[in-house]
Every structure is written in structure tokens, then in C-alpha cells.
Design an enzyme around this catalytic site. Structure first.
Site, PDB file in Angstrom:
ATOM      1  N   HIS A   1      -4.015  -2.393  -1.388  1.00 54.06           N
ATOM      2  CA  HIS A   1      -2.738  -2.156  -0.705  1.00 54.06           C
ATOM      3  C   HIS A   1      -2.208  -0.768  -1.080  1.00 54.06           C
ATOM      4  O   HIS A   1      -2.228  -0.394  -2.251  1.00 54.06           O
ATOM      5  CB  HIS A   1      -1.738  -3.246  -1.128  1.00 54.06           C
ATOM      6  CG  HIS A   1      -0.437  -3.141  -0.420  1.00 54.06           C
ATOM      7  ND1 HIS A   1      -0.258  -3.568   0.875  1.00 54.06           N
ATOM      8  CD2 HIS A   1       0.757  -2.631  -0.813  1.00 54.06           C
ATOM      9  CE1 HIS A   1       0.994  -3.329   1.249  1.00 54.06           C
ATOM     10  NE2 HIS A   1       1.628  -2.762   0.236  1.00 54.06           N
TER      11      HIS A   1
ATOM     12  N   ASP B   1       0.662  -9.995  -0.134  1.00 55.25           N
ATOM     13  CA  ASP B   1       0.712  -8.882  -1.099  1.00 55.25           C
ATOM     14  C   ASP B   1       1.367  -9.268  -2.430  1.00 55.25           C
ATOM     15  O   ASP B   1       1.996  -8.442  -3.086  1.00 55.25           O
ATOM     16  CB  ASP B   1       1.448  -7.671  -0.493  1.00 55.25           C
ATOM     17  CG  ASP B   1       0.731  -7.138   0.738  1.00 55.25           C
ATOM     18  OD1 ASP B   1      -0.504  -7.264   0.808  1.00 55.25           O
ATOM     19  OD2 ASP B   1       1.405  -6.591   1.623  1.00 55.25           O
TER      20      ASP B   1
ATOM     21  N   GLU C   1      -7.807   5.153  -3.456  1.00 56.98           N
ATOM     22  CA  GLU C   1      -8.295   3.792  -3.177  1.00 56.98           C
ATOM     23  C   GLU C   1      -9.812   3.733  -3.297  1.00 56.98           C
ATOM     24  O   GLU C   1     -10.382   2.732  -3.723  1.00 56.98           O
ATOM     25  CB  GLU C   1      -7.893   3.365  -1.754  1.00 56.98           C
ATOM     26  CG  GLU C   1      -6.416   3.120  -1.590  1.00 56.98           C
ATOM     27  CD  GLU C   1      -6.064   2.657  -0.173  1.00 56.98           C
ATOM     28  OE1 GLU C   1      -6.914   2.123   0.537  1.00 56.98           O
ATOM     29  OE2 GLU C   1      -4.893   2.854   0.214  1.00 56.98           O
TER      30      GLU C   1
ATOM     31  N   ASN D   1      -7.638  -7.738  -2.290  1.00 55.85           N
ATOM     32  CA  ASN D   1      -7.105  -6.858  -1.254  1.00 55.85           C
ATOM     33  C   ASN D   1      -6.728  -5.536  -1.890  1.00 55.85           C
ATOM     34  O   ASN D   1      -6.418  -5.485  -3.078  1.00 55.85           O
ATOM     35  CB  ASN D   1      -5.865  -7.501  -0.618  1.00 55.85           C
ATOM     36  CG  ASN D   1      -5.298  -6.642   0.507  1.00 55.85           C
ATOM     37  OD1 ASN D   1      -6.058  -6.089   1.319  1.00 55.85           O
ATOM     38  ND2 ASN D   1      -3.991  -6.513   0.574  1.00 55.85           N
TER      39      ASN D   1
ATOM     40  N   GLY E   1     -12.523   1.837   7.996  1.00 60.03           N
ATOM     41  CA  GLY E   1     -13.572   1.433   7.063  1.00 60.03           C
ATOM     42  C   GLY E   1     -13.932   2.458   6.003  1.00 60.03           C
ATOM     43  O   GLY E   1     -15.044   2.423   5.464  1.00 60.03           O
TER      44      GLY E   1
HETATM   45  C1  GRF Z   1      -5.815   1.420   3.509  1.00 56.83           C
HETATM   46  O1  GRF Z   1      -4.642   2.168   3.569  1.00 56.83           O
HETATM   47  C2  GRF Z   1      -5.594   0.187   2.658  1.00 56.83           C
HETATM   48  O2  GRF Z   1      -4.737   0.410   1.583  1.00 56.83           O
HETATM   49  C3  GRF Z   1      -4.955  -0.755   3.662  1.00 56.83           C
HETATM   50  O3  GRF Z   1      -5.625  -0.494   4.865  1.00 56.83           O
HETATM   51  C4  GRF Z   1      -6.149   0.828   4.869  1.00 56.83           C
HETATM   52  C5  GRF Z   1      -7.618   0.732   5.114  1.00 56.83           C
HETATM   53  O4  GRF Z   1      -8.215   1.976   5.322  1.00 56.83           O
HETATM   54  N1  GRF Z   1      -5.064  -2.114   3.215  1.00 56.83           N
HETATM   55  P1  GRF Z   1      -9.790   2.073   5.643  1.00 56.83           P
HETATM   56  O5  GRF Z   1     -10.019   1.263   6.930  1.00 56.83           O
HETATM   57  O6  GRF Z   1     -10.521   1.506   4.497  1.00 56.83           O
HETATM   58  O7  GRF Z   1     -10.051   3.534   5.863  1.00 56.83           O
END
Ligand code: GRF
Length: 194
Positions: A114, A150, A179, A112, A20
Site C-alpha cells: 500500500h 488496509d 515498493e 498487500n 504490474g
Molecule cells: C502501487 O502503488 C501499490 O502500492 C498499489 O497499487 C500500485 C501498483 O502498482 N497497491 P504496479 O501495478 O505494481 O505498478
């Protein structure tokens, strides 16, 4: 959509299965003054997901969904989304695949994040595959969720350089860091469509 401080906020649910860290950053960014969204609901298929602690910490409604029967699970989720007037779903490390029926029934926007530069490296083990193929760059992508895994329309991407010295772990860490800001930027980018 709720009006807060004169700004319309997109009523958002975040779906998680694990750590998370994206949820945490989405929450933090949503609390900034000019944010376009508010996190109203957290959904997890895994009661052990560490990320659920962020829902507790920030007093956000959370629901753990038993996924033994996918139809029951998705119907339960759909009713929660309706009840909470959710118009945007952000998948953030959610390890279940949403059915075509669910995507159609929600009739809203599903995003999403990725860990690769899509359309390259769909699916799992993206870091390892990028390193094995001697890629100079990898990165992360925020995209719309469509029926094909995806493969939905790309909203935003961030490139990350791969060095010879990079390992799966170091690359995963660098990408995850990117991210954390990319997801909120992507929501901002699509916010005029709400
Ligand atoms: C991330 O690597 C995201 O790209 C993938 O799942 C992971 C989630 O990480 N979809 P977190 O649970 O938000 O730390």
C-alpha cells in the site's frame, strides 16, 4: 513447498489489475539465487492489465478472471490456487476487494502493498492526501490482508521524504520505487513462518 537448489521456495501467486511494476520486481527478485519464493501464478481481473506481459515474458502461468459475479470469480481463483499448490498470495495493485469468505477459505497468507505509511491514509488517493495534509513523510507498507481494508498486521514499511516541490506524480514515483524492493524484503521477513 518445492525444494530448489536445496532451498525451500514459497509457492506464490501475484494478483494484479494494472501496470504490474511490483509484479515485475517480485519476479526478478524471485529468480535470485537465495530468494525464498517462486512466482507460480499471476491472476488478473483485467485482461488489459499491462502487467500480464511480464507473466508472458517470464513464462509464468496467468489467468484472467471475469469478476462479473464475485462468488464465481473467487471460487475459480481458489481452485486455481489449490491446483498450483499456492501458499502465499501477493496483492500488487489488485483493484478488487477479497471477501471475508475468500480470506478464510484460502487459509494461507495474503499480503498487500500500500502506498502510504499505514495506518495513515488507507484506501485511495494516498499521495494527494499526504501532500494536502503537509506531511513531511509518506512511504509504503507491506501488510497482511485481513477482513478490514488496509488494516492487517504490518510487516515492513519504508519512509519517503516529501519535499515542498513534490507533486502527486513525483511522490507516487518515489514511493513506487521503494515498493519494488520492499515487497521482496517483506516476503523474506515472513518466510520462516512457512
Ligand atoms: C502501487 O502503488 C501499490 O502500492 C498499489 O497499487 C500500485 C501498483 O502498482 N497497491 P504496479 O501495478 O505494481 O505498478
Amino acid at each position: 513447498m518445492k525444494k530448489l537448489n536445496g532451498l525451500k521456495k514459497i509457492s506464490t501467486a501475484v494478483f494484479i489489475s494494472g501496470n504490474g511494476s511490483n509484479l515485475k520486481n517480485l519476479i526478478k527478485n524471485s529468480l535470485k539465487k537465495n530468494s525464498k519464493f517462486e512466482i507460480k501464478l499471476v491472476i488478473s481481473n483485467n485482461y488489459k492489465a499491462k502487467g500480464l506481459n511480464y507473466a508472458n515474458k517470464y513464462r509464468i502461468k496467468k489467468n484472467i478472471i471475469n469478476y462479473k459475479n464475485i462468488t464465481f470469480a473467487e471460487n475459480k481463483i481458489l481452485s486455481l490456487l489449490r491446483k498450483n499448490k499456492i501458499t502465499l498470495i501477493c496483492l500488487a495493485g489488485f483493484m478488487k476487494i477479497l471477501s471475508k469468505k475468500f480470506i478464510k477459505k484460502f487459509n494461507g497468507k495474503i499480503l498487500n502493498i500500500h502506498p502510504s505509511l499505514l495506518p495513515k491514509y488507507k484506501g485511495l488517493n494516498t499521495y494527494q492526501r499526504a501532500i494536502n495534509n503537509n506531511e513531511k513523510y509518506s512511504g509504503c507498507t507491506v501488510h497482511y490482508v485481513s477482513a478490514k481494508l488496509d488494516s492487517g498486521k504490518i510487516i515492513l514499511q519504508k519512509k519517503v521524504k516529501i519535499y515542498k516541490s513534490d507533486t502527486i506524480k513525483s511522490l507516487a514515483k518515489k514511493i513506487l520505487n521503494q515498493e519494488h524492493s520492499l515487497y521482496s524484503k517483506a516476503i523474506k521477513k515472513i518466510s520462516p513462518s512457512f
